[in-house]
Design a protein around this motif. Structure first.
Motif, short mmCIF file in Angstrom:
data_model
loop_
_atom_site.label_atom_id
_atom_site.label_comp_id
_atom_site.label_asym_id
_atom_site.label_seq_id
_atom_site.Cartn_x
_atom_site.Cartn_y
_atom_site.Cartn_z
N THR A 230 0.83 -1.20 0.00
CA THR A 230 0.00 0.00 0.00
C THR A 230 0.87 1.25 0.00
O THR A 230 2.06 1.21 0.34
N ASN A 231 0.25 2.37 -0.36
CA ASN A 231 0.99 3.64 -0.35
C ASN A 231 1.54 3.96 1.03
O ASN A 231 2.64 4.49 1.17
N GLU A 232 0.76 3.66 2.06
CA GLU A 232 1.19 3.93 3.42
C GLU A 232 2.44 3.14 3.77
O GLU A 232 3.39 3.68 4.36
N THR B 184 6.46 5.40 -12.04
CA THR B 184 6.00 4.37 -11.13
C THR B 184 5.55 4.96 -9.80
O THR B 184 5.89 6.09 -9.43
N ARG B 185 4.78 4.17 -9.08
CA ARG B 185 4.27 4.58 -7.77
C ARG B 185 5.41 4.73 -6.77
O ARG B 185 5.38 5.62 -5.91
N LEU B 186 6.42 3.90 -6.87
CA LEU B 186 7.55 3.95 -5.95
C LEU B 186 8.30 5.27 -6.10
O LEU B 186 8.68 5.91 -5.11
N VAL C 97 8.83 8.49 -3.26
CA VAL C 97 10.07 9.20 -2.88
C VAL C 97 9.83 10.71 -2.92
O VAL C 97 10.18 11.44 -1.97
N ALA C 98 9.22 11.18 -3.99
CA ALA C 98 8.94 12.61 -4.11
C ALA C 98 7.98 13.07 -3.01
O ALA C 98 8.15 14.16 -2.45
N TYR C 99 6.99 12.24 -2.70
CA TYR C 99 6.03 12.60 -1.65
C TYR C 99 6.71 12.66 -0.29
O TYR C 99 6.44 13.55 0.53
#
Length: 407
Positions: free
Chosen positions: A8-10, A35-37, A41-43
């Motif tokens: 999950t994102n969390e 990609t989500r990964l 990192v940016a988030y």
């Protein structure tokens, strides 16, 4: 087995958050930007408020641009450690409106003309409240930080008098640390602008010599709480403290080399509550130093305890331990402690050279209900002064308020 991209994102955000900046950059570089990964990192960068940047972006200018876009609106604190000159333009292309604390560790060699690095920092971080600059900055642009309250130039070697005057005229500093060299014997001239800082609460200054008049002038700053002088070859320093602010001294920190010349004066500080004595050179290269070299005048400490009835806390670093603490008549020690209204707490730094039985033996020999001995490590390296004195005071402004309230 679950793949990391299936989390999950969390969970991904927690994993990325545990990584240091270098590993985060490696992860982002090894991951497709779509990609989500990579997005995590940016988030994570946007969420993090403080960063220490050293050599992580060498040969990765494209990632530096991405990093700066992510953090520019949210970051509040930065340590910029010897950044290559070619990276500075990228930092200067952004404005960081929420930045409040900056530590800039510049090179010892002057690679910038006319303080251009500091000018860039002022433009990029216009709302700083706390700044530490090291290297060889002349101080030309510092006064442009209108919100600045804490300024540390203690590791900056070339501050010019004309720019110090601008800083003190335009800024309402609450904390100032500075090292002053190359003064051509005109040390006292640097005191005049500093003495106009009526909001100053903490002052740390490195100077080879100051006249009695100028030391007294600094001590009269109305809100001064902590006064630290390093590298002071000045035989009348303590006499000036006693004459000008003796009743206001609450705490003193000094090195054992200065103890012999200081103990007699410390007895004259009636409101002294805390005393810290540091032995910073407890080794020679072949054998442990003898105790009588560590504590040249242990009697002085007990005399200070007897004279300063409010003294409640003593910290002794390194080898100020064992028999030397007891090198005074035990009956006299007992009388001194009996006369106290409150307990005295003595903190002794453990060095590893004494076993547990040594500490137990010492505690038993000097057992008294008004004396508490604590044996534990304490971080004296965190003390600002490297080889000088720290004096903590009751601010003159506070005393004035108390007098007005009592009328």
């Amino acid at each position: 087995m679950t793949c990391i991209v299936d989390l999950t994102n969390e969970c991904l955000l927690q994993i990325v958050g545990y990584l240091d900046l270098k590993d985060q950059l490696n992860l982002k570089q090894a991951t497709d930007s779509a990609t989500r990964l990579s997005s995590m990192v940016a988030y994570a960068w946007r969420l993090q408020k403080k960063f220490h940047v050293y050599k992580e972006f060498e040969k990765r200018h494209d990632l530096l641009e991405d990093f700066l876009k992510c953090i520019c609106s949210s970051v509040t604190g930065l340590i910029l450690n010897q950044l290559p000159k070619e990276q500075f333009d990228l930092w200067g292309n952004n404005v960081f409106p929420n930045m409040r604390e900056l530590e800039y560790r510049g090179d010892i060699l002057k690679r910038w003309d006319d303080d251009q690095d500091c000018e860039l920092l002022v433009n990029a971080f216009p709302r700083l409240e706390s700044v530490s600059l090291s290297g060889n900055n002349f101080g030309k642009h510092i006064s442009r930080w209108e919100n600045l309250r804490r300024l540390d130039l203690s590791r900056n070697g070339k501050l010019k008098l004309q720019f110090l005057k601008e800083i003190c005229k335009k800024l309402r500093l609450q904390s100032l640390k500075l090292s002053i060299y190359y003064t051509a014997g005109n040390n006292d001239a640097y005191v005049q602008p500093i003495s106009t800082l009526n909001d100053l609460e903490e002052l740390e200054i490195t100077l080879d010599y100051l006249s009695q008049e100028k030391i007294a002038q600094l001590l009269m700053l109305p809100k001064l709480r902590k006064f630290c002088i390093n590298n002071l070859d000045n035989p009348y320093f303590w006499s000036v403290i006693h004459r000008v602010r003796g009743e206001d001294v609450l705490a003193v920190t000094l090195y054992d080399d200065d103890w012999r010349s200081s103990s007699e004066t410390l007895k004259m500080f009636p409101n002294l509550r805390s005393l810290t004595i540091i032995d910073d050179n407890y080794f020679d290269h072949s054998e442990l130093r003898k105790f009588n070299n560590v504590w040249p005048e242990i009697e002085g400490m007990w005399k200070v305890i007897a004279a300063c009835h409010q003294l409640a806390d003593i910290k002794l670093s390194e080898l100020a331990l064992k028999e030397e603490l007891l090198a005074f008549n035990m009956d006299t020690i007992k009388r001194i402690l009996d006369a106290r209204k409150t307990p005295l707490v003595v903190h002794m730094g453990q060095t590893g050279f004494f076993g547990k039985t040594d500490y137990i033996s010492l505690s038993e020999k000097i057992e008294h209900p008004k004396l508490k001995l604590h044996f534990h490590p304490w971080n004296y390296k965190s003390i600002e002064s490297a080889e000088g004195y720290i004096v903590e005071l009751v601010p003159l402004a506070s005393k004035k308020i108390i007098r007005l309230n009592n009328k």
